[in-house]
Design a protein around this motif. Sequence first.
Motif, PDB file in Angstrom:
ATOM      1  N   PHE A 307      51.805  58.636  40.525  1.00  0.00           N
ATOM      2  CA  PHE A 307      51.064  59.790  40.185  1.00  0.00           C
ATOM      3  C   PHE A 307      50.099  59.244  39.178  1.00  0.00           C
ATOM      4  O   PHE A 307      48.701  59.632  39.152  1.00  0.00           O
ATOM      5  CB  PHE A 307      51.787  60.749  39.142  1.00  0.00           C
ATOM      6  N   THR A 308      50.349  58.318  38.329  1.00  0.00           N
ATOM      7  CA  THR A 308      49.345  57.664  37.308  1.00  0.00           C
ATOM      8  C   THR A 308      48.261  56.935  38.155  1.00  0.00           C
ATOM      9  O   THR A 308      47.178  56.843  38.049  1.00  0.00           O
ATOM     10  CB  THR A 308      49.867  56.659  36.235  1.00  0.00           C
ATOM     11  N   ARG A 317      40.666  59.985  33.994  1.00  0.00           N
ATOM     12  CA  ARG A 317      41.395  59.084  32.842  1.00  0.00           C
ATOM     13  C   ARG A 317      42.063  59.734  31.883  1.00  0.00           C
ATOM     14  O   ARG A 317      41.578  60.589  31.164  1.00  0.00           O
ATOM     15  CB  ARG A 317      39.903  58.259  32.370  1.00  0.00           C
ATOM     16  N   VAL A 318      43.329  58.984  31.628  1.00  0.00           N
ATOM     17  CA  VAL A 318      44.119  59.423  30.651  1.00  0.00           C
ATOM     18  C   VAL A 318      44.684  58.149  29.990  1.00  0.00           C
ATOM     19  O   VAL A 318      44.597  57.063  30.505  1.00  0.00           O
ATOM     20  CB  VAL A 318      45.224  60.349  31.121  1.00  0.00           C
ATOM     21  N   GLY A 325      62.134  56.051  27.794  1.00  0.00           N
ATOM     22  CA  GLY A 325      62.193  55.681  29.138  1.00  0.00           C
ATOM     23  C   GLY A 325      61.516  56.222  30.554  1.00  0.00           C
ATOM     24  O   GLY A 325      61.673  56.166  31.392  1.00  0.00           O
ATOM     25  N   GLN A 326      60.602  57.103  29.683  1.00  0.00           N
ATOM     26  CA  GLN A 326      59.674  57.761  30.650  1.00  0.00           C
ATOM     27  C   GLN A 326      58.300  57.465  30.513  1.00  0.00           C
ATOM     28  O   GLN A 326      58.103  57.019  29.475  1.00  0.00           O
ATOM     29  CB  GLN A 326      59.895  59.278  30.578  1.00  0.00           C
ATOM     30  N   THR A 327      57.139  57.733  31.400  1.00  0.00           N
ATOM     31  CA  THR A 327      55.846  57.583  31.242  1.00  0.00           C
ATOM     32  C   THR A 327      55.304  58.601  30.574  1.00  0.00           C
ATOM     33  O   THR A 327      55.442  60.046  31.000  1.00  0.00           O
ATOM     34  CB  THR A 327      55.274  57.085  32.734  1.00  0.00           C
ATOM     35  N   ILE A 351      46.438  68.067  45.086  1.00  0.00           N
ATOM     36  CA  ILE A 351      46.605  67.406  46.358  1.00  0.00           C
ATOM     37  C   ILE A 351      47.182  66.063  46.183  1.00  0.00           C
ATOM     38  O   ILE A 351      47.058  65.142  47.269  1.00  0.00           O
ATOM     39  CB  ILE A 351      45.051  67.031  46.974  1.00  0.00           C
ATOM     40  N   PHE A 352      47.939  65.829  45.199  1.00  0.00           N
ATOM     41  CA  PHE A 352      48.793  64.397  44.973  1.00  0.00           C
ATOM     42  C   PHE A 352      49.805  64.702  45.956  1.00  0.00           C
ATOM     43  O   PHE A 352      50.610  65.573  46.301  1.00  0.00           O
ATOM     44  CB  PHE A 352      49.410  64.714  43.885  1.00  0.00           C
TER      45      PHE A 352
END
Length: 355
Positions: A307-308, A317-318, A325-327, A351-352
């Motif tokens: 996803f990133t 842009r993020v 333990g997570q993003t 649309i991912f």
Amino acid sequence: MPDFRSDTVTQPTPAMRAAMFDAPLGDDVFGDDPSVNALQEYAAQLLGFEAALFAPSGTQTNLIALWGHCQRGDEAIVGQSWHTYRWEAGGMAVLGSIQPQPVETQPDGTLRITDIAAAIKPDDPHFARTRLVVLENTTGGQVLPPAYVAEVSALARQRGLAMHLDGARMFNAAAANAAKAGTDVYDEARTLCSQFDSASLCLSKGLGAPIGSLVLGSHDFIRQARRTRKILGGGMRQAGVLAAAGRYALEHHVRRMADDHARLAQLAEGLAEANRSHPALKGKITVHPWQTNILFTDLHTDVAPAFTAWLAQHGVRVTSGLYAGQTRLRWVTHLDVSDADIKAALDCVAIFTGG
């Protein structure tokens, strides 16, 4: 290209550039730059302080204020996640010889009153002398409730301590309070600042100026602040070209912050909907509560890398990092994020594929 990394990425608007171009200039180290003086006088009057000082950054204005309240070996109570403690390279200790006393930050952004009280040292030569309580508003986009700030202030006064506000995004807090109470944002800002002996206000975040921050306080406090700024290398010469941008921002970019908050709500709701129903993201995104212009989302480990990468590939842009333990992604709306940018970001999410 939607840029949600921070509200520090804003560009001066054409009208702000015109104000900068037309600014009368002098030498601010000599105290005779008319545009700097006008900004300082305007900001002090606007927020209910006696005086203000323009400096290059919020890190510097916070340190100037801390140095003004504390001597070598004194102590300042700060939040464990406060910018003054975690994100300013240890400046209060390294340069100010001030001992930070961190207090755990609660999920709602506050520090427990009992924790603050317990952190205040007795008058004993074994301990650093507690001199100051620092609050940050907003903190991670969360607004400290006015009643809470008043309660902390009452405790500080009772114990003979000064109060400093790291108000890098103070006008975001004021805008949120105004929307909730149906009041004027400038009135809310003055009320918020009234509990503090000093404040630091960033002009280059949500306000959209290219550079600069203000430290505000009494005449005597700012007189010493000017000396400290010189020690820190913050004295600038023809700084009026920057101060004019800050003055323009204070006059024209405060009320529009409500738009940033509304756009963030739209983004958050779209991401929450993706978590509910998107084939590849269902149950994979935790959308944390939001109040102003900052949103945190956590991604499940099995979807985070794809996803990133997908967001980056499509120009969304993020900022991201690991948390528990997570993003964790941080999304920030600002002057240069439009309705079209929100739509583009949510369309990208829609649309991912997850592949």
